[in-house]
Design a protein around this motif. Structure first.
Motif, PDB file in Angstrom:
ATOM      1  N   UNK A  34      25.274  49.478  44.782  1.00  0.00           N
ATOM      2  CA  UNK A  34      26.419  49.877  43.862  1.00  0.00           C
ATOM      3  C   UNK A  34      27.252  48.803  43.789  1.00  0.00           C
ATOM      4  N   UNK A  35      27.542  48.369  42.611  1.00  0.00           N
ATOM      5  CA  UNK A  35      28.558  47.318  42.497  1.00  0.00           C
ATOM      6  C   UNK A  35      30.007  47.816  42.351  1.00  0.00           C
ATOM      7  N   UNK A  36      30.904  47.424  43.263  1.00  0.00           N
ATOM      8  CA  UNK A  36      32.335  48.145  43.125  1.00  0.00           C
ATOM      9  C   UNK A  36      33.220  46.821  42.990  1.00  0.00           C
ATOM     10  N   UNK A  37      34.254  47.143  42.078  1.00  0.00           N
ATOM     11  CA  UNK A  37      35.129  46.188  41.837  1.00  0.00           C
ATOM     12  C   UNK A  37      36.444  46.318  42.801  1.00  0.00           C
ATOM     13  N   UNK A  38      36.742  45.149  43.482  1.00  0.00           N
ATOM     14  CA  UNK A  38      37.843  45.262  44.624  1.00  0.00           C
ATOM     15  C   UNK A  38      38.814  44.421  44.179  1.00  0.00           C
ATOM     16  N   UNK A  39      39.037  43.977  43.086  1.00  0.00           N
ATOM     17  CA  UNK A  39      39.962  42.858  42.585  1.00  0.00           C
ATOM     18  C   UNK A  39      41.390  43.386  42.588  1.00  0.00           C
ATOM     19  N   UNK A  40      41.510  44.808  42.394  1.00  0.00           N
ATOM     20  CA  UNK A  40      42.507  45.313  41.893  1.00  0.00           C
ATOM     21  C   UNK A  40      43.337  46.141  42.992  1.00  0.00           C
ATOM     22  N   UNK A  41      44.188  45.921  43.681  1.00  0.00           N
ATOM     23  CA  UNK A  41      44.820  46.535  44.881  1.00  0.00           C
ATOM     24  C   UNK A  41      45.505  47.452  44.468  1.00  0.00           C
ATOM     25  N   UNK A  42      46.163  47.619  43.352  1.00  0.00           N
ATOM     26  CA  UNK A  42      47.146  48.898  42.826  1.00  0.00           C
ATOM     27  C   UNK A  42      46.079  49.926  42.334  1.00  0.00           C
ATOM     28  N   UNK A  43      44.924  49.744  41.450  1.00  0.00           N
ATOM     29  CA  UNK A  43      44.033  50.707  41.078  1.00  0.00           C
ATOM     30  C   UNK A  43      43.040  51.014  42.262  1.00  0.00           C
ATOM     31  N   UNK A  44      42.936  50.260  43.108  1.00  0.00           N
ATOM     32  CA  UNK A  44      42.047  50.398  44.157  1.00  0.00           C
ATOM     33  C   UNK A  44      40.646  50.232  43.734  1.00  0.00           C
ATOM     34  N   UNK A  45      39.677  50.636  44.638  1.00  0.00           N
ATOM     35  CA  UNK A  45      38.237  50.270  44.376  1.00  0.00           C
ATOM     36  C   UNK A  45      37.586  50.998  43.187  1.00  0.00           C
ATOM     37  N   UNK A  46      36.969  50.407  42.583  1.00  0.00           N
ATOM     38  CA  UNK A  46      36.356  51.201  41.200  1.00  0.00           C
ATOM     39  C   UNK A  46      34.763  51.052  41.437  1.00  0.00           C
ATOM     40  N   UNK A  47      34.022  52.186  41.256  1.00  0.00           N
ATOM     41  CA  UNK A  47      32.623  51.927  41.122  1.00  0.00           C
ATOM     42  C   UNK A  47      32.057  51.688  39.664  1.00  0.00           C
ATOM     43  N   UNK A  48      31.507  50.519  39.600  1.00  0.00           N
ATOM     44  CA  UNK A  48      30.946  50.132  38.045  1.00  0.00           C
ATOM     45  C   UNK A  48      29.587  50.239  37.733  1.00  0.00           C
ATOM     46  N   UNK A  49      28.900  49.951  38.892  1.00  0.00           N
ATOM     47  CA  UNK A  49      27.187  50.104  38.549  1.00  0.00           C
ATOM     48  C   UNK A  49      26.670  50.702  39.764  1.00  0.00           C
ATOM     49  N   UNK A  50      25.285  51.320  39.313  1.00  0.00           N
ATOM     50  CA  UNK A  50      24.262  52.001  40.126  1.00  0.00           C
ATOM     51  C   UNK A  50      23.103  51.159  39.936  1.00  0.00           C
ATOM     52  N   UNK A  51      22.597  50.683  41.090  1.00  0.00           N
ATOM     53  CA  UNK A  51      21.477  49.996  40.518  1.00  0.00           C
ATOM     54  C   UNK A  51      20.259  50.124  41.637  1.00  0.00           C
TER      55      UNK A  51
END
Lengths: 636, 636
Positions: B477-494
């Motif tokens: 799973x690809x998770x975006x961790x670049x935004x500390x305000x919004x928090x972690x976001x799951x982007x893709x299942x692979x």
């Protein structure tokens, strides 16, 4: 079981109806036959060719739908709508994609060994590969999924081995290769097609002409070389009969009513080098009359070679004379490549490859014509390097253009209307990247294509992906074809490992794979339960044991150097997705054990020492601790 | 070359500065040390735990960026930003993904044979695999990419074979495995890590304790079993020295300044079954003092076993007494699993696995403390089953929770601030699907993580994909961790084929792979040109020839049954992405030939007949016609 045209609701057209298409009530709902003037009413295409041919969808049973209205992006946790089975060429495997995500859901090893799934590592699959010639690879080109009544029935997929003349069957309950047959008298099995509507046979289509048998005779006599079509029983995987032909063959497809099977072939010249093979301006489509061949076999009109009845289907054979020749040779432009039958069973369409046209053969006309060439009813001029054709169920054909690096969408009835060579049937072209081989549309090989997604299997990717060394990935491109107004839309580039050749796309609801093995599929005594047993006899040690989180049945198994050791192991988990394996370091052993699966492996314990057998699937928090000792004591 | 702390600008902190963090001017730009009260100013986290710990990014060198502002969807024709190299477990291979597309760009066969790339089919790779033990598979866990000055240098990737105690090197010019060493005295090489900053060694970390040598001695004396750390020269792939230790080892990582190397290990009890292995409440992190070990080797303080100097690093060794012990044993909670060093080189963080905490070890303190346990400076309580930790370069750590099926984001300095076991450092948790093993963030193993993307390598996928039989895909799973305000976001299942364990993510611009082979990389006489040559001598036939669209150099090659036949073939194409191969039906031959590549294959022509050698890569419109005859004449 062979069905005739009369019983097939999808084949209710006739030669006569082809020129009498003004009556809407006579239209086949799956393949609207619309006169040219109606194309214009239905809207003007916006394709690259600016052709006047238009959309037929408004008048057919299937409406086209805009890309915005369909799921094209599969979000985390969402499921795909289709399975695609890709024959992954010289990698020897089948790959399973989800469509439209283009994610690779699974690999199914077929002709190669594969340690992740233990394929070729346990005794049964090792013996299966050994019995099928003992080769370590194959060239898997054309995966076709079994059908009943011209629709996918979810039982099997089949795929050919072009390298070693073999056919494999994949069980779609377990997504595993369960049979491989080494086809006698055939080097280079190219096509792999089910006889439709009901998968009575799977056909291995012989490409490479060789002496028969190929045992050292006729080495310098290419005229004596032969290629054969092999009919394989899908249940037994037994080769029932073969038909020898002139020239070679490559791609193939079945008619929809059990009578005809079609194969293209280059090299009607029967040459042995490129210039000889491409000398003539024409080659053939061979149309095999299956009931006629079965009659010949029944009547004993064959020679047995390599244990298989071989019927003579060459042009000079007496079986190819008279009222009902068993093989009809249709002249087409030179070196045709792909051939596929339209969803309604009306036409077989062969692509020109070295000629910019496709040849449309009317299948009913073929049965009636004295000269098979009279069955040619269309010759659309498509572009450079036409290779393969797929269908959307709305009357359109989609053909890859290898040299132009395009997919061309064209109107089948417009091609028949034009009769002579013409660019008029062309609706639209879209660039692909680059040099496409096969293409496949959703359920294109059935009587009812879904008409939404198409994959172009491109041979070159060049600069489409980050560089990864001299061996580039191929590029499987997903194209939306569901909107005849907007035209084809490229949706995704997908890098793929060498080398997907052909594919079949099946609606998700048509398959029902098991998530846990069914113990009923095993002999009762083969399956271990949670009691252990070690049987020692005459230098042989048989360990019957089990695996469960986080242990094998035995903590320590002690054997003596030189013992032949067999492990029969059952994964006694009942929960889906909890896999174990038995990996033995330095003994080259790794057998995969899915829930309720039993596998057996035999090896000689020829090196004394301590070997930590472990589970290679990360199965629990105590996965690392899931290991047992194999202690091999030195021989006296 | 070994660098000391003094010369390393990234290690300018000290024990003292840990408690004196109010002075902004002393902050390390790569790893801001911020007092607890500043967390609050920087914003309150929105994580699942509702922790009071907050974002540190506003005060650090790297700003966080919203997902809308970065490329997360890679459109057709666009390139990815990163390469990810995944060690694909029991499949034996490395896989290369593009990030953020999560598309699989390439497979690199390492421990298995692979017919698509001809790996294990040509003489050189066949011999390489044979010399490395002749195994047909391996268990590839931990791919690490070579670094110079704590940054990726694009030269090599390394990966271990847990099954057979081996280490492999992948040449990143050609994306090919070019060396494999069978590590003496080691069964189950687990970790595979470069000594940083400059890849002086690659370390094979021994997991499974066995007799040394493992030749039948000490079978029933587990106390005499040993595991070793093996230091391999990355240029020569020679095993330079080993260190024997108490207990076993599994995961490992290097400090950033060339002095320390860290390995976790379960089973300090030295048991041989699960209950023995998990009896104690603590196990160790072993910290290897590399210069001290080199001094011991230099001074001859070793025993030679299997041709390798083995230094005694057990706790009772005299080398582990006094001022500068060569291995420091740090007590951590039982059965720790992953360990990784923070980007600034300050801390080694070990995950508890069976304990809900991680242990933060201060690396400078370790060098100075009399009792290694005094170097433990933090004990964040993270959740159930913490396994591995990655970094974003903004002061956060991300740890997989195997049992909770989550990734937890936490603040490293807050953990040090809290000292005692505490949940305060936890910022946020995100569900993953399901049961994650490793995770990896972009360039997390370097001194300068990119802080945007993280992949969680989940062991189970359960219902996240269409069913494909009892063997499920894993889920990366690809998770975006670049935004500390919004928090972690799951982007893709692979979905991924069994079984990615660990990965390294490298910025695209740091690699420069070749698209065409460089003839300079071959001996001149090895490469064929477009003249052909057949040398016949004493039952041996050597064919030196070439491949180019659409032919091989010879139309026909005639040999005699029993001949040993060698083909040396050069692909003389100069254009990228035009590959050929030499496939020989029924002789189990397929050698891949990328542009300007030369490969050689030798086999015995033991079956008379005609064999159509062909090119298995679809290379041109006349690809099908690219074939030559191998004629094997019967022996007299």
């Amino acid at each position: 079981m062979t069905r005739t045209n009369d019983s097939d609701a999808n084949s209710n057209h006739s030669i006569e109806s082809m020129t009498d298409t003004n009556d809407d009530s006579e239209r086949d709902p799956l393949f609207a036959r619309i006169p040219r003037r109606d194309f214009m009413k239905a809207g003007v295409a916006t394709g690259a060719m600016g052709s006047l041919a238009g959309c037929t969808d408004l008048l057919s049973g299937n409406d086209s739908t805009s890309l915005e209205d369909v799921k094209s992006d599969v979000k985390p946790g969402e499921l795909d709508d289709y399975y695609a089975f890709l024959g992954a060429g010289q990698s020897g495997e089948i790959r399973v994609y989800g469509i439209p995500s283009m994610r690779q859901l699974m690999r199914i090893p077929v002709f190669q060994t594969d340690s992740a799934s233990g394929y070729g590592y346990d005794n049964r699959t090792q013996e299966m590969l050994e019995d099928a010639g003992g080769y370590t690879w194959g060239d898997a080109h054309h995966p076709r999924v079994s059908q009943t009544d011209n629709d996918y029935d979810g039982r099997w997929a089949f795929v050919n081995d072009k390298a070693n003349g073999r056919m494999a069957r994949i069980d779609l309950k377990y997504f595993e290769t369960d049979a491989i047959v080494d086809v006698p008298n055939q080097q280079g099995t190219h096509g792999a097609c089910c006889l439709l509507p009901d998968t009575k046979y799977v056909f291995g289509v012989g490409e490479l002409r060789v002496p028969m048998p190929n045992d050292g005779r006729d080495l310098d006599d290419p005229d004596a070389y032969t290629s054969v079509l092999a009919a394989i029983d899908p249940e037994t995987m037994n080769v029932e009969w073969e038909v020898s032909v002139d020239g070679n063959m490559d791609n193939a497809d079945s008619g929809k009513d059990g009578r005809w099977f079609f194969a293209t072939g280059y090299n009607s010249e029967e040459g042995v080098n490129e210039s000889e093979m491409t000398k003539s301006d024409t080659d053939w489509v061979k149309a095999f009359d299956i009931p006629a061949i079965e009659e010949a076999v029944e009547a004993g009109n064959y020679t047995e070679v390599g244990g298989v009845p071989v019927v003579d289907g060459t042009r000079n054979s007496s079986l190819n004379e008279g009222d009902r020749p068993i093989v009809r040779y249709v002249d087409v432009s030179k070196s045709p490549h792909g051939i596929s039958v339209t969803p309604d069973g009306a036409y077989a369409i062969a692509s020109g490859k070295l000629d910019p046209t496709a040849t449309v053969i009317d299948i009913e006309a073929l049965a009636e014509a004295n000269n098979p060439n009279d069955a040619i009813v269309g010759r659309p001029r498509l572009g450079m390097g036409p290779l393969h054709t797929a269908y959307d169920g709305r009357g359109h054909a989609y053909t890859t253009l290898f040299i132009d690096s395009q997919v061309v969408k064209w109107d089948i009835e417009a091609a028949v209307e034009a009769k002579a060579e013409s660019t008029d049937p062309v609706i639209e072209k879209i660039d692909v990247h680059y040099n496409p081989g096969h293409l496949i549309a959703a359920e294109s090989y059935t009587a009812n294509p879904q008409g939404d997604w198409l994959i172009s299997l491109n041979k070159l990717s060049k600069d489409r992906f980050l560089p990864v060394g001299p061996m580039h990935p191929e590029n499987d491109q997903l194209i939306y074809i569901g909107d005849d107004e907007e035209g084809m839309t490229l949706v995704k580039d997908t890098p793929s490992y060498a080398e997907p050749h052909d594919a079949s796309i099946v609606s998700a609801e048509k398959l029902d794979p098991a998530k846990v093995y069914d113990p009923e599929d095993y002999d009762e005594e083969f399956v271990s339960n949670d009691t252990n047993e070690i049987i020692r006899e005459d230098g042989r040690v048989h360990v019957k044991t089990h695996a469960i989180r986080n242990r094998f049945g035995y903590e320590t198994v002690t054997v003596t150097e030189g013992d032949e050791v067999t492990f029969t192991v059952t994964n006694i988990e009942e929960v889906a997705d909890i896999l174990h394996s038995l990996a033995i370091p330095e003994y080259d052993v790794n057998i995969k054990l899915a829930p309720q699966e039993t596998r057996e492996v035999t090896f000689t314990a020829d090196e004394p020492g301590v070997y930590w057998m472990y589970c290679a699937f990360f199965c629990s928090a105590l996965h690392m601790e899931m290991r047992s000792r194999l202690v091999v004591e030195p021989a006296e």
